[in-house]
Design an enzyme around this catalytic site. Structure first.
Site, PDB file in Angstrom:
ATOM      1  N   LYS A  70      52.205   3.046  18.927  1.00 26.54           N
ATOM      2  CA  LYS A  70      52.338   1.335  19.066  1.00 26.54           C
ATOM      3  C   LYS A  70      51.675   1.029  20.216  1.00 26.54           C
ATOM      4  O   LYS A  70      51.462  -0.022  20.376  1.00 26.54           O
ATOM      5  CB  LYS A  70      54.052   1.425  19.162  1.00 26.54           C
ATOM      6  N   ASP A 107      58.772  -6.934  16.393  1.00 22.37           N
ATOM      7  CA  ASP A 107      60.096  -6.281  16.273  1.00 22.37           C
ATOM      8  C   ASP A 107      61.195  -7.375  17.041  1.00 22.37           C
ATOM      9  O   ASP A 107      62.299  -7.518  16.529  1.00 22.37           O
ATOM     10  CB  ASP A 107      60.040  -5.047  17.365  1.00 22.37           C
TER      11      ASP A 107
HETATM   12  P1  NAP Z   1      62.219   4.960  23.408  1.00 28.92           P
HETATM   13  O1  NAP Z   1      61.129   4.309  23.929  1.00 28.92           O
HETATM   14  O2  NAP Z   1      62.051   6.619  23.138  1.00 28.92           O
HETATM   15  O3  NAP Z   1      63.577   4.736  24.174  1.00 28.92           O
HETATM   16  C1  NAP Z   1      64.849   5.586  24.047  1.00 28.92           C
HETATM   17  C2  NAP Z   1      65.800   4.780  24.969  1.00 28.92           C
HETATM   18  O4  NAP Z   1      67.238   5.821  24.509  1.00 28.92           O
HETATM   19  C3  NAP Z   1      65.810   4.810  26.378  1.00 28.92           C
HETATM   20  O5  NAP Z   1      66.393   4.004  26.861  1.00 28.92           O
HETATM   21  C4  NAP Z   1      66.315   6.357  26.675  1.00 28.92           C
HETATM   22  O6  NAP Z   1      67.058   6.398  28.076  1.00 28.92           O
HETATM   23  C5  NAP Z   1      67.526   6.057  25.788  1.00 28.92           C
HETATM   24  N1  NAP Z   1      68.323   7.388  25.470  1.00 28.92           N
HETATM   25  C6  NAP Z   1      67.617   8.445  24.669  1.00 28.92           C
HETATM   26  N2  NAP Z   1      68.629   9.363  24.887  1.00 28.92           N
HETATM   27  C7  NAP Z   1      69.642   8.878  25.545  1.00 28.92           C
HETATM   28  C8  NAP Z   1      70.887   9.727  26.036  1.00 28.92           C
HETATM   29  N3  NAP Z   1      71.110  11.024  25.743  1.00 28.92           N
HETATM   30  N4  NAP Z   1      71.637   9.104  26.954  1.00 28.92           N
HETATM   31  C9  NAP Z   1      71.486   7.889  27.228  1.00 28.92           C
HETATM   32  N5  NAP Z   1      70.534   7.264  27.026  1.00 28.92           N
HETATM   33  C10 NAP Z   1      69.467   7.734  26.133  1.00 28.92           C
HETATM   34  O7  NAP Z   1      62.587   4.721  21.801  1.00 28.92           O
HETATM   35  P2  NAP Z   1      62.651   3.364  21.273  1.00 28.92           P
HETATM   36  O8  NAP Z   1      61.355   2.958  20.626  1.00 28.92           O
HETATM   37  O9  NAP Z   1      62.901   2.277  22.104  1.00 28.92           O
HETATM   38  O10 NAP Z   1      63.946   3.112  20.142  1.00 28.92           O
HETATM   39  C11 NAP Z   1      65.082   3.391  20.437  1.00 28.92           C
HETATM   40  C12 NAP Z   1      66.053   3.316  19.123  1.00 28.92           C
HETATM   41  O11 NAP Z   1      65.603   2.046  18.442  1.00 28.92           O
HETATM   42  C13 NAP Z   1      65.698   4.298  18.043  1.00 28.92           C
HETATM   43  O12 NAP Z   1      66.984   4.928  17.486  1.00 28.92           O
HETATM   44  C14 NAP Z   1      65.005   3.325  16.861  1.00 28.92           C
HETATM   45  O13 NAP Z   1      65.038   4.001  15.820  1.00 28.92           O
HETATM   46  C15 NAP Z   1      65.633   2.122  17.186  1.00 28.92           C
HETATM   47  N6  NAP Z   1      64.689   1.180  16.739  1.00 28.92           N
HETATM   48  C16 NAP Z   1      65.307   0.335  15.779  1.00 28.92           C
HETATM   49  C17 NAP Z   1      64.542  -0.766  15.099  1.00 28.92           C
HETATM   50  C18 NAP Z   1      65.112  -1.439  13.865  1.00 28.92           C
HETATM   51  O14 NAP Z   1      64.133  -2.314  13.247  1.00 28.92           O
HETATM   52  N7  NAP Z   1      66.227  -1.403  13.733  1.00 28.92           N
HETATM   53  C19 NAP Z   1      63.342  -1.046  15.731  1.00 28.92           C
HETATM   54  C20 NAP Z   1      62.867  -0.406  16.970  1.00 28.92           C
HETATM   55  C21 NAP Z   1      63.548   0.695  17.309  1.00 28.92           C
HETATM   56  P3  NAP Z   1      66.126   6.930  29.214  1.00 28.92           P
HETATM   57  O15 NAP Z   1      64.997   6.006  29.608  1.00 28.92           O
HETATM   58  O16 NAP Z   1      67.209   7.358  30.372  1.00 28.92           O
HETATM   59  O17 NAP Z   1      65.335   8.229  28.453  1.00 28.92           O
END
Ligand code: NAP
Length: 277
Positions: A70, A107
């Site tokens: 992305k 998004d």
């Molecule tokens: P990302 O950039 O990898 O960010 C992950 C986030 O989750 C960070 O804030 C991370 O915190 C936090 N996190 C991960 N493990 C954790 C834990 N054990 N305890 C506390 N915080 C934790 O991922 P992303 O692209 O933002 O996606 C995040 C989620 O949104 C995913 O589940 C994805 O499938 C979902 N999503 C859904 C849609 C939809 O259309 N519904 C669209 C986009 C994304 P740290 O910074 O501390 O690591």
């Protein structure tokens, strides 16, 4: 004589087999009787630029982009929309007739449209929002909340400096809250959003204390596997209005489909059923 060409789209990722986008777009293609197809395309980082330059010559009118490409696609695209620039990532590419690649990020549009569809009188202006997480999805959510007029966004992330970096980038309407204190700001919230991967199948549970939640607060989870997360269940039990994350996925697909295939598709119960099947 110009040859009849079948328009193709797809999703580029690594891995990509889990993506629900092919079901979504194929459902719309069938629904609107459009001759075309949408394919999962497994592409590694090394070959990303090469593949993107080749696809328009193979009948592709555009692609969605997922993990891990992305951000990297912004270096390859010829034009980048303002919202993709602000978010710092793109999830939708349009291959233009002049050969240029246009990058957009839908998004935030998907996030807002999902809430508006399920809670027609949702008003992000009327009370503070609370956002959990500071990753890629949080950036899209924050940009769209600011755009929708949110006066104050409490932002909590396990790794606090990442939340502070977002505040430095997006401004004073963001107030960083410590992850362990985040339960304290729920009471005054109008909207609460989990953008972390917590609660997703295979990940740890979302364990922030939720007793501050008040009836009528809109609570949404970007995680959609499972559809009903612990956050949504607890919020519902507290009298909140809950919206699951699947709708965001469906709505974010709308602008791309319209640009590629010329029809603005509807997101309804049949769309959900097709993607969940
Ligand atoms: P990302 O950039 O990898 O960010 C992950 C986030 O989750 C960070 O804030 C991370 O915190 C936090 N996190 C991960 N493990 C954790 C834990 N054990 N305890 C506390 N915080 C934790 O991922 P992303 O692209 O933002 O996606 C995040 C989620 O949104 C995913 O589940 C994805 O499938 C979902 N999503 C859904 C849609 C939809 O259309 N519904 C669209 C986009 C994304 P740290 O910074 O501390 O690591």
């Amino acid at each position: 004589m110009t040859e009849h060409r079948i328009p193709l789209a797809g999703v580029i990722g690594n891995p990509v087999a889990h993506s629900r986008s092919p079901r979504l777009h194929r459902h719309w293609l069938r629904t609107y009787g459009i001759e075309g197809d949408y394919l999962p395309l497994h592409v590694t980082e090394d070959h990303l630029a090469q593949v993107l330059r080749a696809l328009p010559h193979m009948g592709f009118v555009g692609v969605n982009v997922t993990i891990p490409h992305k951000v990297a696609v912004l270096q390859i695209a010829d034009h980048i929309s303002d919202r993709a620039t602000l978010i710092g990532a793109a999830n939708t590419l349009i291959f233009r007739k002049d050969g240029k690649i246009h990058a957009d990020n839908t998004d935030g549009y998907g996030f807002i449209s999902n809430l508006r569809q399920h809670v027609p009188d949702w008003s992000p202006q009327s009370a503070p929002s609370v956002v959990f997480g500071a990753g890629g999805a949080a950036r899209a959510v924050i940009v769209s909340l600011i755009d929708a007029g949110a006066p104050l966004i409490h932002l909590a992330n396990r790794t606090r400096p990442k939340a502070e970096a977002l505040r430095d980038e997006f401004g004073a309407r963001i107030q960083v809250v410590d992850w362990v204190q985040a339960g304290n700001v729920l009471e005054a919230a109008g909207t609460v959003i989990n953008t972390t991967s917590l609660g997703m199948v295979g990940q740890s549970e979302f364990r922030v204390p939720l007793d501050g939640l008040r009836p009528g607060t809109v609570v949404t989870d970007l995680v959609y596997t499972p559809l009903r997360t612990r956050l949504l269940d607890e919020a519902e039990a507290a009298g909140c209005i809950t919206v699951d994350g699947l709708g965001m996925l469906l709505h974010q697909g709308v602008p791309g489909f319209e640009r590629w295939f010329g029809v603005r598709p509807e997101v309804n119960d049949a769309t959900r059923a097709a993607v969940l099947a």
